[in-house]
Design a protein around this motif. Sequence first.
Motif, PDB file in Angstrom:
ATOM      1  N   MET A   1       0.863  -1.175   0.000  1.00 32.91           N
ATOM      2  CA  MET A   1       0.000   0.000   0.000  1.00 32.91           C
ATOM      3  C   MET A   1       0.905   1.233   0.000  1.00 32.91           C
ATOM      4  SD  MET A   1      -2.846   1.068   2.891  1.00 32.91           S
ATOM      5  CE  MET A   1      -4.176   0.092   2.241  1.00 32.91           C
ATOM      6  N   PRO A   2       0.667   2.151  -0.923  1.00 33.28           N
ATOM      7  CA  PRO A   2       1.464   3.383  -0.960  1.00 33.28           C
ATOM      8  C   PRO A   2       1.338   4.163   0.351  1.00 33.28           C
ATOM      9  CG  PRO A   2       0.118   3.167  -2.940  1.00 33.28           C
ATOM     10  CD  PRO A   2      -0.318   2.088  -1.990  1.00 33.28           C
ATOM     11  N   ASP A   3       2.394   4.871   0.703  1.00 36.57           N
ATOM     12  CA  ASP A   3       2.419   5.608   1.975  1.00 36.57           C
ATOM     13  C   ASP A   3       1.231   6.538   2.184  1.00 36.57           C
ATOM     14  OD1 ASP A   3       4.595   4.384   3.111  1.00 36.57           O
ATOM     15  OD2 ASP A   3       6.027   5.919   2.454  1.00 36.57           O
ATOM     16  N   PRO A   4       0.822   7.345   1.191  1.00 37.41           N
ATOM     17  CA  PRO A   4      -0.324   8.233   1.439  1.00 37.41           C
ATOM     18  C   PRO A   4      -1.597   7.450   1.788  1.00 37.41           C
ATOM     19  CG  PRO A   4       0.837   8.930  -0.528  1.00 37.41           C
ATOM     20  CD  PRO A   4       1.425   7.604  -0.122  1.00 37.41           C
ATOM     21  N   ARG A   6      -1.680   4.423   3.152  1.00 38.54           N
ATOM     22  CA  ARG A   6      -1.461   3.815   4.464  1.00 38.54           C
ATOM     23  C   ARG A   6      -1.726   4.830   5.572  1.00 38.54           C
ATOM     24  NH1 ARG A   6       2.258   4.316   7.844  1.00 38.54           N
ATOM     25  NH2 ARG A   6       3.722   5.223   6.388  1.00 38.54           N
ATOM     26  N   VAL A   7      -1.238   6.048   5.371  1.00 35.48           N
ATOM     27  CA  VAL A   7      -1.451   7.110   6.366  1.00 35.48           C
ATOM     28  C   VAL A   7      -2.944   7.398   6.516  1.00 35.48           C
ATOM     29  CG1 VAL A   7      -1.074   9.563   6.843  1.00 35.48           C
ATOM     30  CG2 VAL A   7       0.836   8.124   6.097  1.00 35.48           C
ATOM     31  N   GLU A   8      -3.663   7.465   5.390  1.00 40.84           N
ATOM     32  CA  GLU A   8      -5.104   7.722   5.451  1.00 40.84           C
ATOM     33  C   GLU A   8      -5.818   6.578   6.170  1.00 40.84           C
ATOM     34  OE1 GLU A   8      -8.984   8.595   2.627  1.00 40.84           O
ATOM     35  OE2 GLU A   8      -7.044   8.272   1.674  1.00 40.84           O
ATOM     36  N   LEU A   9      -5.425   5.337   5.872  1.00 36.58           N
ATOM     37  CA  LEU A   9      -6.023   4.174   6.535  1.00 36.58           C
ATOM     38  C   LEU A   9      -5.783   4.227   8.039  1.00 36.58           C
ATOM     39  CD1 LEU A   9      -7.448   1.435   6.512  1.00 36.58           C
ATOM     40  CD2 LEU A   9      -5.243   0.394   5.949  1.00 36.58           C
ATOM     41  N   CYS A  11      -5.315   6.882   9.850  1.00 39.86           N
ATOM     42  CA  CYS A  11      -6.133   7.974  10.411  1.00 39.86           C
ATOM     43  C   CYS A  11      -7.580   7.527  10.588  1.00 39.86           C
ATOM     44  CB  CYS A  11      -6.068   9.206   9.516  1.00 39.86           C
ATOM     45  SG  CYS A  11      -4.490  10.066   9.575  1.00 39.86           S
ATOM     46  N   VAL A  12      -8.124   6.857   9.584  1.00 38.04           N
ATOM     47  CA  VAL A  12      -9.510   6.383   9.675  1.00 38.04           C
ATOM     48  C   VAL A  12      -9.624   5.331  10.772  1.00 38.04           C
ATOM     49  CG1 VAL A  12     -11.374   5.192   8.446  1.00 38.04           C
ATOM     50  CG2 VAL A  12     -10.022   6.927   7.271  1.00 38.04           C
ATOM     51  N   ALA A  13      -8.648   4.444  10.852  1.00 38.97           N
ATOM     52  CA  ALA A  13      -8.659   3.425  11.908  1.00 38.97           C
ATOM     53  C   ALA A  13      -8.595   4.066  13.293  1.00 38.97           C
ATOM     54  CB  ALA A  13      -7.509   2.446  11.708  1.00 38.97           C
ATOM     55  N   GLN A  14      -7.818   5.129  13.425  1.00 43.12           N
ATOM     56  CA  GLN A  14      -7.737   5.822  14.716  1.00 43.12           C
ATOM     57  C   GLN A  14      -9.061   6.492  15.058  1.00 43.12           C
ATOM     58  OE1 GLN A  14      -5.123   5.820  17.043  1.00 43.12           O
ATOM     59  NE2 GLN A  14      -6.785   6.638  18.270  1.00 43.12           N
ATOM     60  N   GLU A  15      -9.701   7.111  14.053  1.00 46.87           N
ATOM     61  CA  GLU A  15     -11.015   7.721  14.284  1.00 46.87           C
ATOM     62  C   GLU A  15     -12.033   6.659  14.707  1.00 46.87           C
ATOM     63  OE1 GLU A  15     -12.081  11.209  11.468  1.00 46.87           O
ATOM     64  OE2 GLU A  15     -10.784   9.866  10.313  1.00 46.87           O
ATOM     65  N   PHE A  16     -11.966   5.493  14.050  1.00 48.72           N
ATOM     66  CA  PHE A  16     -12.853   4.389  14.412  1.00 48.72           C
ATOM     67  C   PHE A  16     -12.607   3.964  15.859  1.00 48.72           C
ATOM     68  CE2 PHE A  16     -13.508  -0.200  14.829  1.00 48.72           C
ATOM     69  CZ  PHE A  16     -14.859  -0.284  14.531  1.00 48.72           C
ATOM     70  N   HIS A  17     -11.345   3.824  16.224  1.00 51.49           N
ATOM     71  CA  HIS A  17     -10.997   3.431  17.592  1.00 51.49           C
ATOM     72  C   HIS A  17     -11.510   4.456  18.599  1.00 51.49           C
ATOM     73  CE1 HIS A  17      -8.366   3.295  21.161  1.00 51.49           C
ATOM     74  NE2 HIS A  17      -8.514   1.990  21.007  1.00 51.49           N
ATOM     75  N   ARG A  36     -15.401   2.594   5.487  1.00 50.83           N
ATOM     76  CA  ARG A  36     -14.224   3.243   4.881  1.00 50.83           C
ATOM     77  C   ARG A  36     -12.996   2.350   4.988  1.00 50.83           C
ATOM     78  NH1 ARG A  36     -13.432   9.092   7.046  1.00 50.83           N
ATOM     79  NH2 ARG A  36     -11.679   8.997   5.600  1.00 50.83           N
ATOM     80  N   VAL A  37     -12.775   1.756   6.163  1.00 50.09           N
ATOM     81  CA  VAL A  37     -11.616   0.867   6.341  1.00 50.09           C
ATOM     82  C   VAL A  37     -11.739  -0.320   5.400  1.00 50.09           C
ATOM     83  CG1 VAL A  37     -10.488  -0.734   7.941  1.00 50.09           C
ATOM     84  CG2 VAL A  37     -11.079   1.567   8.700  1.00 50.09           C
ATOM     85  N   LYS A  38     -12.903  -0.933   5.347  1.00 48.34           N
ATOM     86  CA  LYS A  38     -13.099  -2.084   4.474  1.00 48.34           C
ATOM     87  C   LYS A  38     -12.819  -1.715   3.017  1.00 48.34           C
ATOM     88  CE  LYS A  38     -16.613  -5.133   2.663  1.00 48.34           C
ATOM     89  NZ  LYS A  38     -18.044  -5.320   2.514  1.00 48.34           N
ATOM     90  N   ASN A  39     -13.381  -0.608   2.548  1.00 52.26           N
ATOM     91  CA  ASN A  39     -13.181  -0.197   1.160  1.00 52.26           C
ATOM     92  C   ASN A  39     -11.715   0.080   0.852  1.00 52.26           C
ATOM     93  OD1 ASN A  39     -15.907  -0.454   0.644  1.00 52.26           O
ATOM     94  ND2 ASN A  39     -16.343   1.713   0.923  1.00 52.26           N
ATOM     95  N   MET A  40     -11.018   0.687   1.791  1.00 55.09           N
ATOM     96  CA  MET A  40      -9.599   0.974   1.583  1.00 55.09           C
ATOM     97  C   MET A  40      -8.795  -0.322   1.501  1.00 55.09           C
ATOM     98  SD  MET A  40      -9.180   4.285   4.040  1.00 55.09           S
ATOM     99  CE  MET A  40      -7.543   4.749   3.509  1.00 55.09           C
TER     100      MET A  40
END
Length: 65
Positions: A1-4, A6-9, A11-17, A36-40
């Motif tokens: 997964m490209p860095d940008p 991965r970073v977005e994933l 961030c979304v995972a942290q928001e979910f947590h 969003r996490v699933k789609n990513m």
Amino acid sequence: MPDPDRVELECVAQEFHDEATSPNPEPGRMRQFTTRVKNMLVEAGATAAAQVGIQMAEQALGTLV
């Protein structure tokens, strides 16, 4: 997964947590973050880790419906 991506994933995972561990998690927001996490993960490719993450997201979505 490209860095940008991965970073977005991350961030979304942290928001979910944050939402999941809040005193009153809102099901709509939980569903949104899970989707969003699933789609990513789906877009990232079919690695073993992504497949596990996708399955976990689907299970989580099933409990929120």
